[in-house]
Scaffold this motif. Structure first.
Motif, mmCIF file in Angstrom:
data_model
loop_
_atom_site.group_PDB
_atom_site.id
_atom_site.type_symbol
_atom_site.label_atom_id
_atom_site.label_comp_id
_atom_site.label_asym_id
_atom_site.label_seq_id
_atom_site.Cartn_x
_atom_site.Cartn_y
_atom_site.Cartn_z
ATOM 1 N N LYS A 139 0.865 -1.196 0.000
ATOM 2 C CA LYS A 139 0.000 0.000 0.000
ATOM 3 C C LYS A 139 0.892 1.234 0.000
ATOM 4 C CE LYS A 139 -3.514 2.392 2.689
ATOM 5 N NZ LYS A 139 -4.267 2.374 3.943
ATOM 6 N N LEU A 140 0.772 2.027 -1.053
ATOM 7 C CA LEU A 140 1.591 3.221 -1.243
ATOM 8 C C LEU A 140 0.705 4.454 -1.125
ATOM 9 C CD1 LEU A 140 4.290 4.568 -2.196
ATOM 10 C CD2 LEU A 140 3.439 4.224 -4.536
ATOM 11 N N VAL A 141 1.090 5.392 -0.275
ATOM 12 C CA VAL A 141 0.369 6.665 -0.143
ATOM 13 C C VAL A 141 1.311 7.769 -0.607
ATOM 14 C CG1 VAL A 141 -0.806 8.257 1.418
ATOM 15 C CG2 VAL A 141 -0.998 5.791 1.787
ATOM 16 N N LEU A 142 0.854 8.518 -1.615
ATOM 17 C CA LEU A 142 1.641 9.611 -2.170
ATOM 18 C C LEU A 142 0.937 10.938 -1.933
ATOM 19 C CD1 LEU A 142 2.652 8.218 -5.699
ATOM 20 C CD2 LEU A 142 4.061 8.344 -3.642
ATOM 21 N N LYS A 143 1.721 11.943 -1.617
ATOM 22 C CA LYS A 143 1.200 13.300 -1.521
ATOM 23 C C LYS A 143 1.604 14.009 -2.799
ATOM 24 C CE LYS A 143 0.905 17.391 1.339
ATOM 25 N NZ LYS A 143 1.207 17.974 2.654
ATOM 26 N N ASP A 144 0.607 14.476 -3.547
ATOM 27 C CA ASP A 144 0.828 15.176 -4.809
ATOM 28 C C ASP A 144 0.732 16.673 -4.532
ATOM 29 O OD1 ASP A 144 0.977 16.078 -7.392
ATOM 30 O OD2 ASP A 144 -0.748 14.942 -8.127
ATOM 31 N N TYR A 145 1.860 17.366 -4.637
ATOM 32 C CA TYR A 145 1.898 18.804 -4.390
ATOM 33 C C TYR A 145 1.397 19.527 -5.636
ATOM 34 C CZ TYR A 145 4.647 17.804 -0.253
ATOM 35 O OH TYR A 145 5.073 17.327 0.955
ATOM 36 N N TRP A 146 0.439 20.413 -5.478
ATOM 37 C CA TRP A 146 -0.132 21.145 -6.588
ATOM 38 C C TRP A 146 0.885 22.143 -7.124
ATOM 39 C CZ3 TRP A 146 -3.253 20.959 -10.330
ATOM 40 C CH2 TRP A 146 -3.691 22.107 -10.989
ATOM 41 N N THR A 147 1.190 22.066 -8.415
ATOM 42 C CA THR A 147 2.179 22.949 -9.031
ATOM 43 C C THR A 147 1.573 23.779 -10.149
ATOM 44 O OG1 THR A 147 2.844 21.196 -10.578
ATOM 45 C CG2 THR A 147 4.109 21.404 -8.524
ATOM 46 N N GLY A 148 0.271 23.684 -10.350
ATOM 47 C CA GLY A 148 -0.356 24.395 -11.465
ATOM 48 C C GLY A 148 -0.891 25.758 -11.080
ATOM 49 N N TRP A 149 -1.611 26.346 -12.019
ATOM 50 C CA TRP A 149 -2.234 27.641 -11.798
ATOM 51 C C TRP A 149 -3.425 27.483 -10.871
ATOM 52 C CZ3 TRP A 149 0.841 31.293 -13.314
ATOM 53 C CH2 TRP A 149 1.638 31.109 -14.428
ATOM 54 N N ASN A 150 -3.907 28.605 -10.378
ATOM 55 C CA ASN A 150 -5.074 28.683 -9.491
ATOM 56 C C ASN A 150 -4.761 28.063 -8.131
ATOM 57 O OD1 ASN A 150 -6.544 29.824 -11.616
ATOM 58 N ND2 ASN A 150 -7.152 27.810 -12.354
ATOM 59 N N ASP A 151 -5.702 28.191 -7.249
ATOM 60 C CA ASP A 151 -5.549 27.633 -5.910
ATOM 61 C C ASP A 151 -6.181 26.256 -5.869
ATOM 62 O OD1 ASP A 151 -4.256 29.845 -4.898
ATOM 63 O OD2 ASP A 151 -6.105 30.825 -4.278
ATOM 64 N N ARG A 152 -5.391 25.296 -5.516
ATOM 65 C CA ARG A 152 -5.867 23.927 -5.363
ATOM 66 C C ARG A 152 -5.040 23.297 -4.268
ATOM 67 N NH1 ARG A 152 -5.744 19.576 -10.147
ATOM 68 N NH2 ARG A 152 -5.673 17.853 -8.735
ATOM 69 N N LYS A 153 -5.663 22.469 -3.472
ATOM 70 C CA LYS A 153 -4.957 21.851 -2.353
ATOM 71 C C LYS A 153 -4.133 20.656 -2.829
ATOM 72 C CE LYS A 153 -8.118 23.320 1.174
ATOM 73 N NZ LYS A 153 -8.781 23.023 2.395
ATOM 74 N N ASP A 154 -3.077 20.383 -2.078
ATOM 75 C CA ASP A 154 -2.291 19.180 -2.309
ATOM 76 C C ASP A 154 -3.181 17.975 -2.012
ATOM 77 O OD1 ASP A 154 0.552 20.735 -0.694
ATOM 78 O OD2 ASP A 154 -0.191 20.949 -2.728
ATOM 79 N N GLU A 155 -2.926 16.860 -2.679
ATOM 80 C CA GLU A 155 -3.778 15.684 -2.529
ATOM 81 C C GLU A 155 -2.987 14.479 -2.048
ATOM 82 O OE1 GLU A 155 -5.573 14.897 -6.303
ATOM 83 O OE2 GLU A 155 -6.888 16.637 -6.192
ATOM 84 N N LEU A 156 -3.630 13.677 -1.221
ATOM 85 C CA LEU A 156 -3.086 12.374 -0.836
ATOM 86 C C LEU A 156 -3.797 11.321 -1.664
ATOM 87 C CD1 LEU A 156 -2.846 12.462 3.059
ATOM 88 C CD2 LEU A 156 -0.983 12.483 1.435
ATOM 89 N N SER A 157 -3.044 10.414 -2.264
ATOM 90 C CA SER A 157 -3.617 9.332 -3.062
ATOM 91 C C SER A 157 -3.057 8.009 -2.572
ATOM 92 C CB SER A 157 -3.280 9.511 -4.544
ATOM 93 O OG SER A 157 -3.780 10.729 -5.023
ATOM 94 N N THR A 158 -3.926 7.016 -2.524
ATOM 95 C CA THR A 158 -3.539 5.681 -2.077
ATOM 96 C C THR A 158 -3.489 4.746 -3.288
ATOM 97 O OG1 THR A 158 -4.586 6.069 0.054
ATOM 98 C CG2 THR A 158 -4.131 3.778 -0.535
ATOM 99 N N PHE A 159 -2.434 3.973 -3.359
ATOM 100 C CA PHE A 159 -2.223 3.014 -4.439
ATOM 101 C C PHE A 159 -1.968 1.631 -3.837
ATOM 102 C CE2 PHE A 159 -0.966 7.147 -5.918
ATOM 103 C CZ PHE A 159 -1.431 7.213 -7.219
ATOM 104 N N HIS A 160 -2.366 0.604 -4.580
ATOM 105 C CA HIS A 160 -2.112 -0.778 -4.149
ATOM 106 C C HIS A 160 -1.255 -1.446 -5.204
ATOM 107 C CE1 HIS A 160 -4.935 -0.383 -0.869
ATOM 108 N NE2 HIS A 160 -5.760 0.217 -1.718
ATOM 109 N N GLN A 161 -0.224 -2.135 -4.756
ATOM 110 C CA GLN A 161 0.706 -2.766 -5.685
ATOM 111 C C GLN A 161 0.014 -3.878 -6.438
ATOM 112 O OE1 GLN A 161 4.436 -3.807 -3.921
ATOM 113 N NE2 GLN A 161 5.448 -3.692 -5.889
ATOM 114 N N SER A 162 0.257 -3.889 -7.744
ATOM 115 C CA SER A 162 -0.291 -4.928 -8.618
ATOM 116 C C SER A 162 0.807 -5.958 -8.857
ATOM 117 C CB SER A 162 -0.732 -4.305 -9.944
ATOM 118 O OG SER A 162 -1.116 -5.314 -10.841
ATOM 119 N N TYR A 163 0.454 -7.216 -8.683
ATOM 120 C CA TYR A 163 1.448 -8.281 -8.837
ATOM 121 C C TYR A 163 1.242 -9.060 -10.120
ATOM 122 C CZ TYR A 163 2.459 -7.169 -4.014
ATOM 123 O OH TYR A 163 2.804 -6.505 -2.856
ATOM 124 N N GLU A 164 0.674 -8.447 -11.140
ATOM 125 C CA GLU A 164 0.442 -9.113 -12.426
ATOM 126 C C GLU A 164 1.675 -9.165 -13.258
ATOM 127 O OE1 GLU A 164 -2.775 -7.169 -14.355
ATOM 128 O OE2 GLU A 164 -4.173 -7.732 -12.818
#
Length: 164
Positions: A139-164
């Motif tokens: 289980k991987l949790v990444l924080k994506d820092y907003w680098t674009g225009w306008n005001d937007r909050k940084d996001e936390l996203s959860t990923f699950h490793q695929s073993y295919e």
């Protein structure tokens, strides 16, 4: 007569103030002032943990993260860590056409992604700044820092490793 109404008003004001204090409880600031020995954590990010390291040592995720990580709640969308310099993003709508990006690690847990394909020759490449918040049991949790225009909050996203 006026002093009687003034006295009743003062008593009711004090009563309502006291009731408001006891119903809502003390504010966060008054708790800190009352107990100066307690130290509260002010960090917004969870502690980075892995199943392969102790809390005292830093984990080098550039060497640890390999393979496909699917975004929680999706079927295909996610990152694939190909090697230490290459990563790809698969979109949910177009799983057969992943976007290849170069990856540059800033430190043990923070990296920058840059799209390899130019979408417009007059514009800078699309970049992303991400930080590994935690990685444990696939289980991987990444924080994506907003680098674009306008005001937007940084996001936390959860990923699950695929073993295919």
């Amino acid at each position: 007569m006026k002093s009687k109404y003034l006295l009743i008003t003062v008593i009711f004001s004090a009563l309502f103030f006291a009731l408001g204090f006891f119903i809502n409880g003390p504010s966060e600031n008054s708790e800190v002032l009352a107990d100066t020995t307690a130290v509260k954590s002010t960090t917004e990010e969870p502690v980075i943990t892995t199943n392969q390291t102790s809390e005292k040592s830093k984990t080098n995720y550039a060497k640890l993260l390999k393979g496909k990580f699917i975004l929680a709640g999706s079927d295909y969308a996610g990152y694939e860590f190909i090697d230490a310099k290459t990563i790809s993003w698969t979109n949910e709508l177009f799983p057969m056409d992943p976007d290849t990006m170069s990856i540059k690690w800033i430190d043990e847990s923070t990296f920058i992604t840059k799209f390899s394909k130019k979408t417009n020759k007059d514009c800078a490449p699309v970049i992303g700044v991400l930080k590994v918040v935690s990685y444990n049991d696939g289980k991987l949790v990444l924080k994506d820092y907003w680098t674009g225009w306008n005001d937007r909050k940084d996001e936390l996203s959860t990923f699950h490793q695929s073993y295919e």
